[in-house]
Write an enzyme that holds these catalytic residues in place. Structure first.
Site, mmCIF file in Angstrom:
data_model
loop_
_atom_site.group_PDB
_atom_site.id
_atom_site.type_symbol
_atom_site.label_atom_id
_atom_site.label_comp_id
_atom_site.label_asym_id
_atom_site.label_seq_id
_atom_site.Cartn_x
_atom_site.Cartn_y
_atom_site.Cartn_z
ATOM 1 N N HIS A 121 8.040 -7.471 -3.497
ATOM 2 C CA HIS A 121 6.772 -7.787 -4.176
ATOM 3 C C HIS A 121 6.934 -9.048 -5.033
ATOM 4 O O HIS A 121 7.412 -8.974 -6.172
ATOM 5 C CB HIS A 121 6.341 -6.620 -5.058
ATOM 6 C CG HIS A 121 5.848 -5.439 -4.293
ATOM 7 N ND1 HIS A 121 4.515 -5.243 -3.992
ATOM 8 C CD2 HIS A 121 6.507 -4.400 -3.740
ATOM 9 C CE1 HIS A 121 4.380 -4.124 -3.298
ATOM 10 N NE2 HIS A 121 5.576 -3.595 -3.127
ATOM 11 N N ASP A 131 -11.973 -7.119 -25.263
ATOM 12 C CA ASP A 131 -12.770 -7.165 -24.037
ATOM 13 C C ASP A 131 -14.275 -7.169 -24.315
ATOM 14 O O ASP A 131 -15.005 -8.033 -23.833
ATOM 15 C CB ASP A 131 -12.421 -5.978 -23.132
ATOM 16 C CG ASP A 131 -10.923 -5.810 -22.965
ATOM 17 O OD1 ASP A 131 -10.219 -6.837 -22.941
ATOM 18 O OD2 ASP A 131 -10.455 -4.662 -22.875
ATOM 19 N N SER A 132 -14.738 -6.185 -25.090
ATOM 20 C CA SER A 132 -16.174 -6.101 -25.345
ATOM 21 C C SER A 132 -16.652 -7.238 -26.246
ATOM 22 O O SER A 132 -17.791 -7.689 -26.127
ATOM 23 C CB SER A 132 -16.537 -4.743 -25.958
ATOM 24 O OG SER A 132 -15.981 -4.594 -27.243
ATOM 25 N N SER A 141 -17.350 -2.472 -28.751
ATOM 26 C CA SER A 141 -16.392 -1.650 -29.487
ATOM 27 C C SER A 141 -15.692 -2.437 -30.589
ATOM 28 O O SER A 141 -15.116 -1.862 -31.505
ATOM 29 C CB SER A 141 -15.332 -1.096 -28.537
ATOM 30 O OG SER A 141 -14.482 -2.137 -28.073
ATOM 31 N N GLY A 142 -15.726 -3.764 -30.488
ATOM 32 C CA GLY A 142 -15.027 -4.613 -31.439
ATOM 33 C C GLY A 142 -13.658 -5.039 -30.959
ATOM 34 O O GLY A 142 -12.972 -5.823 -31.611
ATOM 35 N N GLY A 143 -13.249 -4.530 -29.778
ATOM 36 C CA GLY A 143 -11.987 -4.937 -29.191
ATOM 37 C C GLY A 143 -12.110 -6.275 -28.483
ATOM 38 O O GLY A 143 -13.200 -6.857 -28.407
ATOM 39 N N CYS A 191 5.163 -6.429 1.575
ATOM 40 C CA CYS A 191 5.568 -5.022 1.680
ATOM 41 C C CYS A 191 4.884 -4.365 2.888
ATOM 42 O O CYS A 191 5.200 -4.686 4.014
ATOM 43 C CB CYS A 191 5.281 -4.289 0.380
ATOM 44 S SG CYS A 191 6.131 -2.694 0.241
ATOM 45 N N TYR A 192 3.924 -3.463 2.654
ATOM 46 C CA TYR A 192 3.199 -2.843 3.771
ATOM 47 C C TYR A 192 2.541 -3.917 4.631
ATOM 48 O O TYR A 192 2.467 -3.792 5.859
ATOM 49 C CB TYR A 192 2.144 -1.880 3.232
ATOM 50 C CG TYR A 192 1.330 -1.193 4.319
ATOM 51 C CD1 TYR A 192 1.776 -0.008 4.907
ATOM 52 C CD2 TYR A 192 0.129 -1.734 4.762
ATOM 53 C CE1 TYR A 192 1.050 0.609 5.905
ATOM 54 C CE2 TYR A 192 -0.613 -1.121 5.755
ATOM 55 C CZ TYR A 192 -0.156 0.057 6.324
ATOM 56 O OH TYR A 192 -0.886 0.657 7.326
ATOM 57 N N LYS A 249 -6.079 -8.478 -19.175
ATOM 58 C CA LYS A 249 -6.283 -8.645 -20.612
ATOM 59 C C LYS A 249 -6.011 -10.062 -21.087
ATOM 60 O O LYS A 249 -6.800 -10.636 -21.852
ATOM 61 C CB LYS A 249 -5.383 -7.657 -21.366
ATOM 62 C CG LYS A 249 -5.431 -7.771 -22.885
ATOM 63 C CD LYS A 249 -6.735 -7.271 -23.467
ATOM 64 C CE LYS A 249 -6.793 -5.758 -23.380
ATOM 65 N NZ LYS A 249 -7.977 -5.204 -24.077
ATOM 66 N N GLY A 303 0.824 -1.203 0.000
ATOM 67 C CA GLY A 303 0.000 0.000 0.000
ATOM 68 C C GLY A 303 0.857 1.252 0.000
ATOM 69 O O GLY A 303 2.053 1.200 0.300
ATOM 70 N N GLU A 328 4.597 -10.618 -6.458
ATOM 71 C CA GLU A 328 3.538 -10.662 -7.472
ATOM 72 C C GLU A 328 3.933 -10.033 -8.800
ATOM 73 O O GLU A 328 3.284 -10.281 -9.829
ATOM 74 C CB GLU A 328 2.260 -9.982 -6.950
ATOM 75 C CG GLU A 328 2.310 -8.470 -6.822
ATOM 76 C CD GLU A 328 2.865 -7.967 -5.503
ATOM 77 O OE1 GLU A 328 2.556 -6.837 -5.112
ATOM 78 O OE2 GLU A 328 3.631 -8.720 -4.856
#
Length: 518
Positions: free
Chosen positions: A174, A232-233, A228-230, A87-88, A374, A60, A176
């Protein structure tokens, strides 16, 4: 029913505001263990009732040495559930277990060498020296009772600690992020060797889970999907179609900020090839009017977000009995716009489909992918049968070219950038580099430079080319494209696009830069 109730094991990640909290969740899911991000201040009683197999405390932006730092409930450390502090999260574990944390004079940021002090299960199967990625100003100065140091660096005498009898572990670095090469193995050691997870969660199970959730949520109502055609959508469109079929309506808004020929290509695929409930909306004029004279990128995003919603709500009234708007929002969009768990994350920028949305909306949101990255969505799209021509597309920002034209947006600038973008992508595909980079695009800069063309002085526009490699979009390195390829791209742009006389290449990484310029 909560998602974790559908699986035998899951991991709770308490969010203290790190920009990489979701990366932790991602690494856990990659190990085939379901994970969920929760607010750092969730009660121990509620957490115990939900029975996670393990708990991870995220990093954080706060410092324990400062006032008003976020703390979890003390009772969480007494639940008998294995805990990993990052970390934190490690500093918090130390402070709340009786140790001491203080501000460090030598702040660690970037790569460091971790020296493993003792053989332990967290670093099982690894060498005694590990490359790790640090980002901290405070450090653990005094160990809590019965904790042991299991790793140190030049600047941090306590860079990793453990209380094996209680299954409490902490790392100052980190694990990750991709910059810690053995990070995934460290997380797997925690999950499998300490928390005794078996690993039974997959993206296929995620698809089935989301289909069930969508069907139950929608009921007899209709859903409007922003298409949108990408990647994701489009993946969302296939998921919705499989879940609710004719109850899903797909709206494609041509806001004039898209790549060259993109509207025609989208209509060809979804309207003619797959025959979805598809509608094309020409909205170039209203978007152009609203964006006229706007320079600030945050204002651009918010204007675009509000205009999209206005259009969607208008279309929803025409359909009737429509209560939901589905968006292909990803986690990077969410985490850069606001904290997904109402934690103390810093806002990087408002994405048009998150921070750019109006506070009051008539449509309720459905965002099945807002905890995914993604590449995970690509895998889901592949599982759902999305064509390769869509799956292989580079990410494209929701606000489109509006955030790739620095300064005011004009029709002339849009035409220039569309032509430049077309050349860049064509050359990357010809040279087989398109699929080797995560994302590549051009930015039209708000500066002009002196040039010489045909023995005459020119005063033309400057374009910046940007290409990055990444696995998730949260961190990225600039792509080392061959000089010959860059030269060819530059030569074509200057010769074929009127008004451009200088090309520069962006060699900054994320962090400290973002991938997009705005």
């Amino acid at each position: 029913m909560n998602p974790e109730e559908k699986v035998r094991e899951w991991v709770a990640i308490l969010d203290f505001g790190s920009q990489y909290t979701q990366l932790i969740s991602r690494r856990v899911r990659e190990a085939k263990v379901y994970s969920e991000i929760l607010p750092y201040n969730i009660s121990a009683k509620k957490l115990k009732k939900r029975n996670p197999r393990a708990i991870i405390l995220s990093g954080g932006p706060a410092n324990l040495s400062a006032n008003k730092s976020p703390f979890c409930q003390q009772e969480i450390f007494n639940l008998g559930i294995p805990i990993l502090g990052i970390c934190y999260g490690m500093q918090l574990m130390a402070e709340m277990s009786g140790g001491k944390v203080k501000h460090s004079r030598a702040r660690e940021y970037g790569k460091a060498t971790l020296k493993v002090d003792k053989k332990n299960i967290l670093f099982k199967g690894m060498s005694k020296k590990l490359t790790v990625w640090m980002s901290h100003g405070d450090k653990v100065d005094k160990l809590p009772t019965n904790f042991k140091v299991i790793g140190h660096t030049t600047n941090s005498a306590i860079a990793a600690m453990a209380k094996p009898g209680k299954n409490l572990y902490g790392v100052q670095f980190h694990p990750e992020v991709a910059h810690t090469p053995k990070g995934e193995e460290i997380i797997k050691n925690f999950l499998y060797n300490i928390a005794n997870c078996s690993g039974n969660w997959t993206l296929k199970s995620f698809i089935n889970q989301k289909i069930d959730e969508i069907r139950k949520k929608v009921g007899k109502n209709y859903v409007l999907c922003a298409l949108s055609g990408g990647v994701d959508s489009s993946t969302l469109a296939f998921l919705l179609h499989r879940a609710i079929r004719e109850k899903a309506f797909f709206i494609f808004v041509d806001n004039g900020l898209l790549r060259k020929n993109e509207p025609e290509e989208v209509r060809k695929i979804f309207q003619k090839k797959f025959r979805l409930n598809f509608k094309y909306v020409d909205a170039k004029k209203p978007f152009s009017k609203k964006l006229r004279g706007v320079v600030d990128p945050e204002k651009k995003r918010k204007i675009i977000g509000k205009e999209f919603i206005k259009l969607f709500e208008k279309e929803a009234k025409k359909i009737g009995n429509l209560k939901y708007l589905a968006q292909g929002t990803l986690y990077p969009d969410v985490i850069e716009s606001r904290s997904p768990s109402k934690g103390p994350s810093s806002i990087i920028k408002s994405h048009h489909n998150v921070g750019g949305l109006p506070k009051r909306m008539n449509l309720k949101l459905i965002e099945p992918f807002n905890r995914l990255f993604k590449d995970e969505v690509r895998e889901i799209g592949k599982e759902l049968g999305l064509p390769e021509e869509i799956l292989s597309q580079h990410p494209f920002p929701g606000p489109g070219l509006a955030v790739r034209i620095l300064g005011e947006i004009t029709e002339k600038k849009l035409t220039i950038l569309q032509e430049v973008d077309k050349i860049l992508i064509e050359e990357l595909k010809k040279s087989n580099f398109y699929n080797k980079v995560w994302q590549a695009f051009a930015v039209l800069l708000p500066v002009k430079s002196v040039g010489v063309m045909g023995d005459e002085r020119t005063y033309g526009n400057v374009v910046a080319l940007r290409a990055v490699t990444s696995s998730d979009g949260m961190t990225a390195d600039w792509a080392k494209l061959p000089a010959s390829l860059l030269g060819k791209i530059s030569n074509r742009i200057i010769n074929e696009v009127s008004g451009i006389n200088r090309i520069v290449y962006d060699i900054s990484s994320k962090p400290p830069s973002t991938i997009e310029w705005e």
